[in-house]
Design an enzyme around this catalytic site. Structure first.
Site, PDB file in Angstrom:
ATOM      1  N   LYS A 175      -4.819   4.862  62.302  1.00 19.19           N
ATOM      2  CA  LYS A 175      -4.862   5.080  63.759  1.00 19.19           C
ATOM      3  C   LYS A 175      -3.941   4.087  64.462  1.00 19.19           C
ATOM      4  CE  LYS A 175      -7.990   4.516  67.758  1.00 19.19           C
ATOM      5  NZ  LYS A 175      -9.368   4.304  68.235  1.00 19.19           N
ATOM      6  N   ASP A 192      -5.559   1.012  74.192  1.00 11.61           N
ATOM      7  CA  ASP A 192      -6.597   1.982  74.527  1.00 11.61           C
ATOM      8  C   ASP A 192      -7.289   1.576  75.822  1.00 11.61           C
ATOM      9  OD1 ASP A 192      -8.540   3.902  74.597  1.00 11.61           O
ATOM     10  OD2 ASP A 192      -9.682   3.142  72.867  1.00 11.61           O
ATOM     11  N   LYS A 217     -12.172   2.409  80.403  1.00 10.46           N
ATOM     12  CA  LYS A 217     -13.066   1.384  79.861  1.00 10.46           C
ATOM     13  C   LYS A 217     -13.389   0.346  80.926  1.00 10.46           C
ATOM     14  CE  LYS A 217     -11.634   1.369  75.000  1.00 10.46           C
ATOM     15  NZ  LYS A 217     -12.952   1.732  74.448  1.00 10.46           N
ATOM     16  N   ASP A 263      -6.070  -1.743  68.850  1.00 12.92           N
ATOM     17  CA  ASP A 263      -6.495  -0.398  68.483  1.00 12.92           C
ATOM     18  C   ASP A 263      -5.466   0.294  67.568  1.00 12.92           C
ATOM     19  OD1 ASP A 263      -8.620   1.323  68.549  1.00 12.92           O
ATOM     20  OD2 ASP A 263      -7.978   2.378  70.357  1.00 12.92           O
ATOM     21  N   ASP A 271     -12.032   8.597  76.062  1.00 11.10           N
ATOM     22  CA  ASP A 271     -12.034   7.335  75.323  1.00 11.10           C
ATOM     23  C   ASP A 271     -12.310   7.551  73.834  1.00 11.10           C
ATOM     24  OD1 ASP A 271     -11.794   4.644  74.925  1.00 11.10           O
ATOM     25  OD2 ASP A 271     -13.763   4.113  75.761  1.00 11.10           O
ATOM     26  N   ARG A 300     -10.037   9.856  67.126  1.00  5.15           N
ATOM     27  CA  ARG A 300     -10.260  11.059  66.310  1.00  5.15           C
ATOM     28  C   ARG A 300      -9.305  12.184  66.704  1.00  5.15           C
ATOM     29  NH1 ARG A 300     -16.384  11.081  68.406  1.00  5.15           N
ATOM     30  NH2 ARG A 300     -15.846   8.887  68.631  1.00  5.15           N
TER      31      ARG A 300
HETATM   32  N1  BES Z   1     -10.943   1.977  70.089  1.00  6.36           N
HETATM   33  C1  BES Z   1     -12.250   2.324  70.491  1.00  6.36           C
HETATM   34  C2  BES Z   1     -13.319   1.777  69.571  1.00  6.36           C
HETATM   35  C3  BES Z   1     -13.607   0.315  69.695  1.00  6.36           C
HETATM   36  C4  BES Z   1     -14.281  -0.186  70.783  1.00  6.36           C
HETATM   37  C5  BES Z   1     -13.256  -0.530  68.672  1.00  6.36           C
HETATM   38  C6  BES Z   1     -14.558  -1.534  70.849  1.00  6.36           C
HETATM   39  C7  BES Z   1     -13.563  -1.870  68.727  1.00  6.36           C
HETATM   40  C8  BES Z   1     -14.214  -2.367  69.832  1.00  6.36           C
HETATM   41  C9  BES Z   1     -12.403   3.850  70.515  1.00  6.36           C
HETATM   42  O1  BES Z   1     -11.274   4.560  70.876  1.00  6.36           O
HETATM   43  C10 BES Z   1     -13.444   4.162  71.519  1.00  6.36           C
HETATM   44  O2  BES Z   1     -13.241   3.888  72.660  1.00  6.36           O
HETATM   45  N2  BES Z   1     -14.554   4.727  71.068  1.00  6.36           N
HETATM   46  C11 BES Z   1     -15.635   5.047  71.930  1.00  6.36           C
HETATM   47  C12 BES Z   1     -16.182   6.372  71.515  1.00  6.36           C
HETATM   48  C13 BES Z   1     -17.182   6.956  72.484  1.00  6.36           C
HETATM   49  C14 BES Z   1     -16.508   7.306  73.790  1.00  6.36           C
HETATM   50  C15 BES Z   1     -17.810   8.178  71.866  1.00  6.36           C
HETATM   51  C16 BES Z   1     -16.680   3.948  71.775  1.00  6.36           C
HETATM   52  O3  BES Z   1     -16.882   3.446  70.680  1.00  6.36           O
HETATM   53  O4  BES Z   1     -17.279   3.581  72.785  1.00  6.36           O
HETATM   54 ZN    ZN Z   2      -9.509   3.662  70.534  1.00  9.40          ZN
HETATM   55 MN    MN Z   3     -11.072   4.748  72.974  1.00  4.67          MN
END
Ligand code: BES
Ligand code: ZN
Ligand code: MN
Length: 536
Positions: free
Chosen positions: A309, A314, A321, A332, A391, A395
């Site tokens: 990825k 992000d 966020k 990220d 966010d 995926r």
């Molecule tokens: N890159 C983030 C995941 C992440 C967050 C990694 C904090 C490390 C620390 C990912 O793209 C993301 O934002 N995931 C969301 C998914 C949710 C919206 C279903 C998450 O984990 O909050």
């Molecule tokens: Zn992300």
């Molecule tokens: Mn994200």
């Protein structure tokens, strides 16, 4: 600062053979070095101290004591010798050493604990000891050290040698990493003072010479890959853009002969990667799709494919966020960095296998062109996706890459992603999350993780969780709600991986550290390199 690693063979040196002990020690001590590193076990210390009632001292420490004019006895008298594992004692040479032909300026004695106990003979306990010795070496004025490997193999099996050596180099390399040293295009100053320690020489005998040399080469290559992954992770997001990652990959084609292709927006459109593009849409920075090939195996041999990825920043997109620690979302792209780093390592090693590294990379930004929650997009596989949260973008870029790699008819595919905050909640910063229904891959990755102390923990991936991804308007939704967030993210990816064996690594908790020690860890390069080395 970079540490040099090399090997030196003393053909007959053997500290475990009583007859050879004295002459072996003499040979090692006669080698010019700032520090000779020797390991001993509790049994060695016991026989030095002598069993109650007898005064006969024998073994490694007794011989060393005789040769060094009583230095060991002196240290013992002061209470500096300890059978406790990882205890370190440095003997310093004086005139008497010089007079008796000793050219080592110091001897670092490292306790491995009680090697008679099965519980003490593991790689984890070895690593604690090695870490302690490396810390002692690098926090002094010692510039070079001679590390006598067979003494460390005490009580271990010979096949541990390669793992031990690679791990020692991994730790030493890890300790010596400084941001900003290796990227000539960067103008950042190196803040930390460099350590004095510069050169670690692994000494061995004829018996281990071959294993030792190849393990040192592998260790060096692995550290190079880790350092590259760390640099890419730590670089700021205004510099480390998708274009920058593409150039970094192309740079490896010159360095180690990888075949590298970087596709731009037009080509990505032609491939039909509607899901990937829906994430890239919000940013003015163009997306890139990077394909790196290492052809070390036979022509036509099915490759192992790594997919990383590569979100270079992000923000969350329209599902923005919160502001706290948002800077860390520059990390990220650590999945991508680990794939690029691993490809570099195996290129340096000239690994005799076919491996393909694939990196979809873009920025996740809010803008007038950004994807909205509720939008439906069509993936390269033909499946439609309802984007309920922008966010959950990782995926969305990975699914198209996972469809793309079908063309390689892979032996196995592993994707690596900082995919979910939920994985950090589940596993913290210790293990990466492992998701796979293929028991062979699970075993191999778990084993490779243990061998490199870059560990994984398996989480479920069964059909029951797929329910959560139902959409009223498309084939699949891109989020599955709060419960088991990292499992449903993996379930989403699984819909695009039906044509091959697949495993997913969620490295959200392990790819970087926050707080005062903020920085990339270089994980899971050690895990991936070990996994590839062990593949048949
Ligand atoms: N890159 C983030 C995941 C992440 C967050 C990694 C904090 C490390 C620390 C990912 O793209 C993301 O934002 N995931 C969301 C998914 C949710 C919206 C279903 C998450 O984990 O909050
Ligand atoms: Zn992300
Ligand atoms: Mn994200």
């Amino acid at each position: 600062m970079t540490i040099q690693f090399s090997t030196k063979i003393f053909p007959k040196a053997d500290l475990q053979n009583a007859k050879e002990l004295k002459s072996s020690l003499k040979t090692l001590l006669a080698q010019t070095s700032d520090c000779l590193v020797l390991a001993y076990s509790k049994a060695d210390l016991d026989s030095f101290v002598g069993v109650k009632g007898t005064k006969s001292k024998s073994g490694l420490l007794a011989e060393l004591d005789l040769l060094s004019g009583g230095s060991v006895s002196h240290a013992h008298l002061l209470g500096d010798l300890d059978a406790q594992q990882a205890s370190v004692c440095v003997l310093r040479g004086d005139k008497s050493w010089v007079a008796s032909g000793i050219k080592a300026k110091r001897v670092l004695l490292l306790s491995l604990g009680d090697m008679r106990l099965e519980s003490e003979r593991s790689l984890v306990t070895f690593s604690k000891a090695a870490r302690a010795a490396l810390k002692a070496l690098s926090s002094s004025s010692i510039e070079n050290a001679l590390w006598f490997i067979p003494s460390f193999a005490l009580g271990h099996r010979a096949d541990f040698i390669a793992e031990e050596v690679r791990l020692t180099i991994q730790y030493a390399g890890d300790q010596s990493y400084r941001f900003g040293v290796r990227q000539p295009t960067m103008k950042f100053k190196v803040k930390d003072k460099a350590d004095a320690f510069k050169h670690l020489v692994f000494a061995g005998n004829n018996e281990c010479a071959k294993d030792l040399k190849s393990a040192v080469e592998q260790g060096i290559a692995m550290v190079e890959g880790m350092h590259l992954a760390k640099d890419l992770g730590n670089l700021p997001p205004n510099i480390c853009t998708p274009t920058y990652l593409g150039k970094a990959a192309q740079g490896l084609s010159k360095k180690v002969g990888l075949k590298v292709e970087v596709l731009g927006r037009k080509q990505i459109e032609t491939l039909g990667m509607g899901s990937f593009l829906s994430v890239a849409n919000g940013s003015d920075t163009p997306p890139q799709f990077i394909v790196m090939r290492h052809q070390g195996g036979k022509v036509g041999e099915a490759p192992i494919v790594l997919v990383g990825k590569g979100i270079t920043f992000d923000t969350g997109g329209i599902s923005l966020k919160p502001g706290e620690a948002m800077d860390e979302m520059k990390y990220d792209m650590c999945g991508a960095a680990s794939v690029i780093g691993t490809m570099y390592s195996i290129g340096l090693m000239k690994l005799k296998k076919n491996v393909v590294g694939v990196v979809p990379t873009c920025e996740n930004m809010p803008s007038a062109k950004a994807t909205r929650p509720g939008d439906i997009v069509k993936s390269m596989s033909g499946q439609t996706i309802e984007i309920l949260n922008t966010d959950a973008e990782g995926r969305l870029i990975l699914c198209d890459a996972l469809t793309y790699v079908e063309r390689f008819k892979p032996k196995a595919v592993i994707d690596i992603a900082t995919l979910t905050g939920a994985c950090v909640i589940a596993l913290g910063h210790v293990h990466s999350g492992l998701f796979s229904e293929d028991e062979g891959l699970v075993d191999a990755l778990t084993k490779a993780g243990r061998a490199s102390l870059d560990t994984v923990w398996r989480l479920p991936l069964d059909a029951a969780y797929q329910e959560q991804l139902k959409s009223n308007f498309a084939d699949i939704a891109n989020i599955g709600g709060r419960p088991a967030g990292s499992v449903t993210a993996a379930c989403f990816l699984s819909r695009f991986t039906e044509k091959y064996k697949w495993a997913h690594l969620d490295i959200a908790g392990t790819a970087w550290k926050s707080g005062a020690a903020k920085g990339s860890t270089g994980r899971p390069v050690p895990l991936l390199v070990n996994f590839l080395l062990e593949q048949k």
